[in-house]
Scaffold this motif. Structure first.
Motif, PDB file in Angstrom:
ATOM      1  N   PRO A  32      -3.621  10.664  15.720  1.00 21.20           N
ATOM      2  CA  PRO A  32      -4.226   9.326  15.604  1.00 21.20           C
ATOM      3  C   PRO A  32      -3.319   8.341  14.871  1.00 21.20           C
ATOM      4  CG  PRO A  32      -5.764  11.059  14.931  1.00 21.20           C
ATOM      5  CD  PRO A  32      -4.418  11.693  15.032  1.00 21.20           C
ATOM      6  N   TYR A  33      -3.373   7.097  15.278  1.00 17.29           N
ATOM      7  CA  TYR A  33      -2.608   6.010  14.664  1.00 17.29           C
ATOM      8  C   TYR A  33      -1.107   6.318  14.649  1.00 17.29           C
ATOM      9  CZ  TYR A  33      -7.316   4.839  13.162  1.00 17.29           C
ATOM     10  OH  TYR A  33      -8.660   4.554  13.154  1.00 17.29           O
ATOM     11  N   ALA A  34      -0.610   6.825  15.767  1.00 12.92           N
ATOM     12  CA  ALA A  34       0.800   7.209  15.858  1.00 12.92           C
ATOM     13  C   ALA A  34       1.689   5.973  15.985  1.00 12.92           C
ATOM     14  CB  ALA A  34       1.015   8.130  17.038  1.00 12.92           C
ATOM     15  N   MET A  35       2.772   5.963  15.206  1.00 11.47           N
ATOM     16  CA  MET A  35       3.778   4.897  15.256  1.00 11.47           C
ATOM     17  C   MET A  35       5.128   5.584  15.398  1.00 11.47           C
ATOM     18  SD  MET A  35       2.180   2.497  12.217  1.00 11.47           S
ATOM     19  CE  MET A  35       1.577   3.923  11.287  1.00 11.47           C
ATOM     20  N   PHE A  36       5.658   5.632  16.630  1.00  8.02           N
ATOM     21  CA  PHE A  36       6.891   6.358  16.915  1.00  8.02           C
ATOM     22  C   PHE A  36       8.098   5.544  16.455  1.00  8.02           C
ATOM     23  CE2 PHE A  36       3.782   8.216  19.694  1.00  8.02           C
ATOM     24  CZ  PHE A  36       4.112   9.558  19.729  1.00  8.02           C
ATOM     25  N   TYR A  80      -1.693   9.926  11.358  1.00  8.75           N
ATOM     26  CA  TYR A  80      -2.691  10.629  10.545  1.00  8.75           C
ATOM     27  C   TYR A  80      -2.739  12.092  10.955  1.00  8.75           C
ATOM     28  CZ  TYR A  80      -7.255  12.321   9.000  1.00  8.75           C
ATOM     29  OH  TYR A  80      -8.263  13.070   8.448  1.00  8.75           O
ATOM     30  N   SER A  81      -2.943  12.986   9.959  1.00 10.97           N
ATOM     31  CA  SER A  81      -3.025  14.419  10.222  1.00 10.97           C
ATOM     32  C   SER A  81      -4.276  14.990   9.575  1.00 10.97           C
ATOM     33  CB  SER A  81      -1.782  15.139   9.673  1.00 10.97           C
ATOM     34  OG  SER A  81      -1.960  16.550   9.737  1.00 10.97           O
ATOM     35  N   ALA A  82      -5.225  15.435  10.394  1.00 14.10           N
ATOM     36  CA  ALA A  82      -6.438  16.063   9.868  1.00 14.10           C
ATOM     37  C   ALA A  82      -6.097  17.371   9.165  1.00 14.10           C
ATOM     38  CB  ALA A  82      -7.435  16.303  11.001  1.00 14.10           C
ATOM     39  N   ASP A  83      -5.067  18.062   9.637  1.00 16.75           N
ATOM     40  CA  ASP A  83      -4.653  19.321   9.014  1.00 16.75           C
ATOM     41  C   ASP A  83      -4.118  19.066   7.600  1.00 16.75           C
ATOM     42  OD1 ASP A  83      -3.852  22.300   9.336  1.00 16.75           O
ATOM     43  OD2 ASP A  83      -1.980  21.340   8.709  1.00 16.75           O
ATOM     44  N   PHE A  84      -3.341  17.995   7.448  1.00 13.46           N
ATOM     45  CA  PHE A  84      -2.826  17.640   6.134  1.00 13.46           C
ATOM     46  C   PHE A  84      -3.973  17.285   5.196  1.00 13.46           C
ATOM     47  CE2 PHE A  84      -0.032  14.368   3.691  1.00 13.46           C
ATOM     48  CZ  PHE A  84       0.094  15.250   2.635  1.00 13.46           C
ATOM     49  N   ALA A  85      -4.949  16.556   5.709  1.00 15.46           N
ATOM     50  CA  ALA A  85      -6.098  16.181   4.887  1.00 15.46           C
ATOM     51  C   ALA A  85      -6.875  17.401   4.422  1.00 15.46           C
ATOM     52  CB  ALA A  85      -7.006  15.245   5.680  1.00 15.46           C
ATOM     53  N   SER A 119       0.859  -1.187   0.000  1.00 11.60           N
ATOM     54  CA  SER A 119       0.000   0.000   0.000  1.00 11.60           C
ATOM     55  C   SER A 119       0.891   1.231   0.000  1.00 11.60           C
ATOM     56  CB  SER A 119      -0.931   0.027   1.214  1.00 11.60           C
ATOM     57  OG  SER A 119      -0.183   0.167   2.420  1.00 11.60           O
ATOM     58  N   ALA A 120       0.309   2.353  -0.418  1.00 11.52           N
ATOM     59  CA  ALA A 120       1.070   3.603  -0.470  1.00 11.52           C
ATOM     60  C   ALA A 120       0.153   4.758  -0.104  1.00 11.52           C
ATOM     61  CB  ALA A 120       1.677   3.812  -1.855  1.00 11.52           C
ATOM     62  N   MET A 121       0.758   5.853   0.339  1.00  7.71           N
ATOM     63  CA  MET A 121      -0.043   7.013   0.774  1.00  7.71           C
ATOM     64  C   MET A 121       0.811   8.278   0.709  1.00  7.71           C
ATOM     65  SD  MET A 121      -0.253   5.452   4.607  1.00  7.71           S
ATOM     66  CE  MET A 121      -0.311   3.811   3.868  1.00  7.71           C
ATOM     67  N   ARG A 161      -6.053   4.462   5.040  1.00  7.97           N
ATOM     68  CA  ARG A 161      -4.808   3.755   4.735  1.00  7.97           C
ATOM     69  C   ARG A 161      -3.871   3.687   5.937  1.00  7.97           C
ATOM     70  NH1 ARG A 161      -3.907   2.594  -0.590  1.00  7.97           N
ATOM     71  NH2 ARG A 161      -5.382   3.513  -2.076  1.00  7.97           N
ATOM     72  N   ILE A 162      -3.778   4.790   6.696  1.00  7.42           N
ATOM     73  CA  ILE A 162      -2.908   4.753   7.867  1.00  7.42           C
ATOM     74  C   ILE A 162      -3.491   3.839   8.944  1.00  7.42           C
ATOM     75  CG2 ILE A 162      -3.949   6.809   8.905  1.00  7.42           C
ATOM     76  CD1 ILE A 162      -0.247   5.771   9.100  1.00  7.42           C
ATOM     77  N   ALA A 163      -4.817   3.739   9.002  1.00  6.02           N
ATOM     78  CA  ALA A 163      -5.446   2.834   9.963  1.00  6.02           C
ATOM     79  C   ALA A 163      -5.114   1.384   9.618  1.00  6.02           C
ATOM     80  CB  ALA A 163      -6.956   3.048   9.972  1.00  6.02           C
ATOM     81  N   ALA A 164      -5.140   1.055   8.321  1.00  9.53           N
ATOM     82  CA  ALA A 164      -4.803  -0.297   7.896  1.00  9.53           C
ATOM     83  C   ALA A 164      -3.330  -0.591   8.157  1.00  9.53           C
ATOM     84  CB  ALA A 164      -5.123  -0.466   6.412  1.00  9.53           C
TER      85      ALA A 164
END
Length: 281
Positions: free
Chosen positions: A226-230, A239-244, A189-191, A263-266
Motif C-alpha cells: 500500500p502507498y507504494a512510491m517507486f 507501508y508494511s503490515a508485517d513491519f507493523a 514528518s518522520a517515521m 504517516r505514509i498515507a499523508a
C-alpha cells in the motif's frame, strides 16, 4: 493394739524408709521423685510439657547502622515510569548517552545511560538519579520540546545528509532506521522504516520517484504494498503490515518498509512524481 509413729503412721512405713536409705548407700539406683516438674517417674512414665523459659527483656535499643556521609533518597530509580522519566531520557538524549526515543520507563538502558552521564561528571556511578545527578543534568541541557519528549519515531533521527537540506526530499537513513520528509532543511514528518536483507539490499544514493500506486500488489512476491512510491526499479517506499506487526525482526526484498500507516498515507499525498529520494547510511 497396733503401734503408731509420732505422726500416727504405721511402724511399717518407718521400716520402709530405713530400707531405702540403706539401699541408696549400697549403690542401688534410687527412685527419683519430682514435684510438679518434668520427671517421668512421678507420672508413671508420661512426660509432662514444660513451660517455656522467657529470657529477661532488654530495654537497650539496637545499634543504628553506620552511615558514612549523608545519603539522599533517589529522585528516580529503576522501575520508575512517567513524565519525569521521559524528561530524564530526553535530556540524556541531548547529551548523546541515551540512544533511543524516550519511553517513560526507567529500565536497563536508562540505567546504563545514567551511569555514563555520572562517569562523565565524576559522580558516584549508582545508575540512580540522586539530587546531584539531576541538578548536573538539568544545568547541562535545555527543557525538552514536545517532539523531544514524544518523537515521531522509535529511534532518534540522525543529522540529515547534506543532500537532504535543499528542496523537497524524502531523506532515508539506514543508520537510524528512519525516514524524514524534509522541505528546505526542515523535518515536516518522520517515521520508522526497515530495509532489505543482506541478500536483497536496499540501494543507496540519490533517486527520484518514478511511479506511485496506492493499492499496489507485488507481481513477483504477490504481497500487498500500500502507498507504494517507486524510486529505483522495483524498489519502493511503502507501508508494511508485517513491519507493523513484527517490527525489525523481518526484512523486505529491497523496499523501504514503513510501519506507520497514517504517516505514509499523508506522505503519499504530499509527494509527486520526480520528488527526490535520498537513501544514505
Amino acid at each position: 493394739m497396733r503401734r503408731k509413729t509420732k505422726r500416727g503412721r504405721p511402724a511399717a512405713a518407718a521400716a520402709l524408709l530405713v530400707a531405702l536409705v540403706v539401699a541408696a548407700g549400697t549403690g542401688c539406683r534410687p527412685v527419683t521423685v519430682t514435684g510438679a516438674g518434668t520427671g517421668a517417674s512421678a507420672t508413671g512414665g508420661r512426660q509432662l510439657p514444660t513451660a517455656p523459659v522467657t529470657p529477661p527483656r532488654s530495654h537497650a535499643k539496637p545499634p543504628s547502622p553506620t552511615h558514612h556521609g549523608r545519603t539522599h533518597r533517589p529522585v528516580m530509580a529503576p522501575g520508575a515510569y512517567g513524565g519525569r522519566v521521559r524528561e530524564l531520557q530526553a535530556r540524556l538524549t541531548q547529551l548523546g548517552v541515551f540512544g533511543r526515543s524516550p519511553t517513560g520507563y526507567y529500565g536497563s538502558v536508562t540505567t546504563a545511560a545514567v551511569r555514563a552521564f555520572q562517569r562523565r561528571q565524576r559522580l558516584p556511578r549508582t545508575g540512580t538519579v540522586q539530587p546531584a545527578t539531576w541538578n548536573a543534568l538539568r544545568s547541562r541541557t535545555h527543557q525538552p520540546s514536545r517532539d523531544e519528549l514524544r518523537p515521531p519515531t522509535s529511534r532518534p533521527i540522525v543529522a540529515p545528509d547534506r543532500r537532504c537540506l535543499k528542496g523537497r526530499v524524502i531523506c532515508i537513513s539506514k543508520k537510524s532506521g528512519t525516514l524524514a520528509w524534509m522541505v528546505n532543511g526542515t523535518v515536516v514528518s518522520a517515521m520508522d522504516v526497515r530495509f532489505g536483507s543482506q541478500f536483497t539490499p536496499t540501494r543507496e544514493g540519490t533517486f527520484r520517484i518514478t511511479f506511485k500506486s496506492r493499492r499496489h500488489v507485488s507481481t513477483i512476491y504477490h504481497t500487498a504494498m500500500p502507498y507504494a512510491m517507486f524510486f529505483s526499479g522495483g524498489q519502493a517506499v511503502h507501508y508494511s503490515a508485517d513491519f507493523a506487526a513484527r517490527g525489525y525482526r523481518g526484512a523486505s526484498h529491497g523496499c523501504v518498509n514503513v510501519r506507520d500507516k497514517a504517516r505514509i498515507a499523508a506522505l503519499f499525498g504530499a509527494v509527486g512524481k520526480g520528488t527526490r529520494v535520498v537513501v544514505h547510511h
